[in-house]
Design an enzyme around this catalytic site. Structure first.
Site: not given
Ligand code: CP
Ligand code: NVA
Length: 298
Positions: A101, A128, A131, A217, A257, A285
């Protein structure tokens, strides 16, 4: 060597295979007969916060027989400037797979190239993918299929989550609408590259009309905190609330999400009335991550 770096690079047949595997793994949780990650150790290399993605991968890897290391970039030399390609070559000689990530999509791609171990994108600024696979699975569970459905994304249409939706819509048979103010609509180059099956508008009510799913989101994605005030002002009207949900098809789902900011992109009322869908989406997930890991090991 297989990777999951984006939905842009994932063929529709692989998406279908992962969703079918998800169904089996969810139904057999607690009594799996195969443990494809036995004797393996995977690394989670995260430079952004996470609840769902971290926990689902950590639990999922263990349930598939593997071991896992959580490596925050604050704690490893990557955070002090060691190049990604050197980190990747070291990790590739010790770990059996990596879940990353981070900010730049190119970092995940470089890691995959230099490490020579299966690599999963657990969120970048561009996509993502895990997701949206979990979201598609949830829609299948709740509505029977995503085929022919209309999914409306509302909010920051220029971030990672809608981008992965755009790639899914370009390959699968459903209709995608994105409702966002002009400054937060997906980049024209992305739309041109993905090539269609997409309506982009700033008219939130028209986008919600008759939709099967209203999806949102956060307004301030990770890394965008400096723009918070501007984003809250610009995105203010782009909220899923009970009035908007009434415009959607009867029995429409509201999805998020997560994490959710109640009173901003979604109201508390919709979060609570749609909690069964939204938290099933979060649970899925786990099942999808296990399917992705199993698919990578095949
Ligand atoms: N939706 C999602 O990716 O959640 P987190 O940021 O908690 O991993
Ligand atoms: N768009 C958001 C998604 C979080 C799961 C971010 O990147 O923070």
């Amino acid at each position: 060597m297989k990777h999951l770096l984006s939905l842009e690079s994932l063929p529709a047949t692989d998406m279908a295979e992962i969703l079918a595997l998800t169904q089996t793994l969810k139904a057999t949780r607690g009594h799996h007969t195969e443990h494809p990650l036995r004797h393996q150790c995977w690394g989670l290399i995260f430079s952004k916060s996470s609840t769902r993605t971290r926990v689902s991968f950590e639990v999922g890897i263990r349930e598939l027989g593997g071991d896992v290391l959580f490596l925050s970039t604050n704690d490893i030399q990557l955070g002090r400037g060691e190049p990604i390609k050197d980190t990747a070559r070291v990790m590739g000689r010790m770990l059996h797979g990596a879940v990353i990530r981070t900010f730049a999509q190119s970092d995940v791609e470089d890691f995959a190239r230099y490490s020579n171990i299966p690599t999963i994108n657990a969120l970048t600024d561009d996509e993502h993918p895990c997701q949206i696979l979990a979201d598609l699975f949830t829609i299948q569970e709740k509505l029977g299929t995503y085929e022919g459905k209309t999914i409306t994304f509302i909010g920051d249409g220029a971030c990672n989550v809608p981008a992965s939706w755009i790639w899914a819509a370009s390959k699968l048979n459903f209709n995608l609408r994105i409702a966002a103010p002009k400054a937060f609509q997906p980049a024209p180059e992305l739309i041109a590259r993905a090539g269609g099956n997409l309506v982009v508008t700033d008219d939130i009510r028209a986008a919600a009309e008759g939709a099967d799913v209203l999806y949102t989101d956060v307004w301030v994605s990770m890394g965008m905190e400096k723009e918070t005030e501007y984003r809250l002002a610009q995105l203010g009207g782009y909220q899923i609330n009970s009035d908007l949900l009434k415009l959607a098809a009867p029995g429409a789902l509201a999805m998020h999400c997560l994490p959710a900011y109640r009173g901003k992109e979604i109201t508390d009322e919709v979060m609570e009335s749609q909690a069964e869908t939204i938290f099933a989406e979060a649970e899925n997930r786990l099942h999808v991550q296990k399917a992705v890991l199993t698919w990578l090991s095949k």
